[in-house]
Design a protein around this motif. Structure first.
Motif, PDB file in Angstrom:
ATOM      1  N   ALA A  64      -5.647   3.221  -2.106  1.00  0.00           N
ATOM      2  CA  ALA A  64      -4.980   4.519  -1.925  1.00  0.00           C
ATOM      3  C   ALA A  64      -5.776   5.634  -2.599  1.00  0.00           C
ATOM      4  O   ALA A  64      -5.913   6.735  -2.045  1.00  0.00           O
ATOM      5  N   PHE A  71      -4.123  -2.268  -4.115  1.00  0.00           N
ATOM      6  CA  PHE A  71      -3.472  -1.278  -3.256  1.00  0.00           C
ATOM      7  C   PHE A  71      -3.646   0.132  -3.817  1.00  0.00           C
ATOM      8  O   PHE A  71      -3.894   1.086  -3.077  1.00  0.00           O
ATOM      9  N   LEU A  96       0.835  -1.201   0.000  1.00  0.00           N
ATOM     10  CA  LEU A  96       0.000   0.000   0.000  1.00  0.00           C
ATOM     11  C   LEU A  96       0.867   1.247   0.000  1.00  0.00           C
ATOM     12  O   LEU A  96       0.598   2.212  -0.737  1.00  0.00           O
ATOM     13  N   GLU A 119      -4.318  -2.353   7.956  1.00  0.00           N
ATOM     14  CA  GLU A 119      -3.992  -3.505   7.124  1.00  0.00           C
ATOM     15  C   GLU A 119      -4.005  -4.776   7.970  1.00  0.00           C
ATOM     16  O   GLU A 119      -3.567  -5.828   7.524  1.00  0.00           O
TER      17      GLU A 119
END
Length: 363
Positions: A284, A280, A16, A69
């Motif tokens: 984001a 990811f 990430l 996470e």
């Protein structure tokens, strides 16, 4: 420049952070380990336990937006933070996923089919739950903190009931044993306005741990479309935001909700090279308030999970430098046979081709 705070700094946080940097954001992580994988690339790293309230406050103060996470963050610590800081996914998807009984009841309440299930906390409730789940065979699972096959007992006969006794005193659940054809994963990202879904993959497990993800899943288009539409609808009806991975059992033309995770998922790592965007990056984008991008499959793709027992083989493959073979090693210092150490993505490869050309390279 915005800063994303991440509770947890494992390999999910690492990937990430890499995508967040590409989008021009900074990343601060919190993890008990000073040498956690994401700490190597983060712009700041707080070494603290997940239930350290003061450290979590510091992470939130240093961040414009916060995510997680790691889904076992204690709820009593996170709930007040959600009220005071920008944690746009909120606590609800995390809360719903932290207890298998609550998770299953929530799935049923929102129209998803599940295996039959019932709570089991002691011998009388275990016996009742086995009956409610349809008898033998069935599966006992701890309701919390189970992963990669931990805290699970397959019950095939009355004699197996004794194997559950060590778990009495902890909340448990018994689930119907579904003789499924395979497990499939759908990974969905939504911001309340639009919801995107990654191509559905077929998962292969070994020793209770994900071994391979094969994309696209070899299923009829109508079934694949149903998995995608049901996953989108479920996320929207639950009011979830951010990312959600849902695992389904597929049996013939039926799908059964197995479990969910409100974070990037091991079965979605293939998206980094196998899709036009990845799990990811879309998480984001959501955290940074950017429009989501509908993912498209680049080519048939196979992802091989690399455990400690596969590490030497993965390192050898990395040295070969093949263009469509992408080796990701997470940089964990200690290797154990069943610890996740990395993954390899084979782009332009079918499941059959992997079995014929690559499977023998691994233990």
């Amino acid at each position: 420049m915005k800063t994303i705070g991440v509770i947890g700094a494992g390999q999910l946080g690492l990937m990430l952070a890499e995508e967040a940097h590409k989008l021009g954001a900074r990343v601060v992580t919190l993890d008990p380990a000073a040498d956690a994988p994401a700490a190597r690339v983060a712009d700041g790293h707080i070494v603290a336990a997940y239930d350290d309230g003061a450290a979590l406050e510091e992470l939130c103060r240093r961040s414009d937006v916060v995510t997680y996470e790691f889904e076992n963050v204690p709820g009593e610590v996170l709930i007040p933070l959600v009220e005071r800081y920008n944690i746009p996914q909120g606590f609800q998807p995390l809360y719903d996923s932290q207890d298998r009984l609550r998770e299953k009841r929530n799935a049923v309440a929102h129209g998803l089919r599940t295996p039959r299930f019932a709570p089991a906390d002691d011998r009388p409730s275990l016996e009742a739950a086995v009956r409610e789940a349809g008898g033998f065979p069935c599966v006992f699972k701890t309701r919390t903190l189970g992963y990669d096959g931990h805290g699970q007992v397959v019950l095939r006969s009355e004699e197996d009931m004794a194997k559950v006794e060590p778990y009495f005193g902890r909340p448990g659940i018994v689930e119907e044993f579904v003789a499924f054809d395979f497990e499939a994963s759908a990974i969905v990202v939504g911001d309340g306005r639009e919801t995107v879904c990654f191509p559905v993959g077929r998962n292969v497990h070994r020793d209770g741990i994900l071994d391979l993800s094969v994309v696209p899943a070899e299923i009829p288009d109508a079934l694949r479309d149903r998995i995608v539409s049901e996953s989108r609808r479920f996320m929207q009806e639950c009011g979830y935001r951010g990312i959600l991975a849902i695992e389904y059992f597929v049996k013939g033309d039926e799908i059964y909700f197995n479990e969910m995770a409100p974070r990037p998922h091991n079965s979605g790592h293939w998206t980094i090279e196998g899709c036009t965007t990845d799990q990811f990056r879309e998480l984001a984008r959501y955290l940074l308030g950017m429009p989501l991008e509908e993912p498209r499959l680049v080519a048939p793709t196979v992802m091989k999970n690399i455990l400690g027992r596969d590490l030497a083989a993965a390192e050898a493959i990395a040295r070969e430098g093949r263009a469509d073979v992408h080796v990701h090693l997470y940089g964990k210092r200690e290797s154990r046979p069943l610890r996740k150490m990395g993954h390899i993505t084979f782009v332009g490869l079918s499941g059959g081709q992997f079995a014929a050309e690559w499977a023998a390279r691994f233990e």
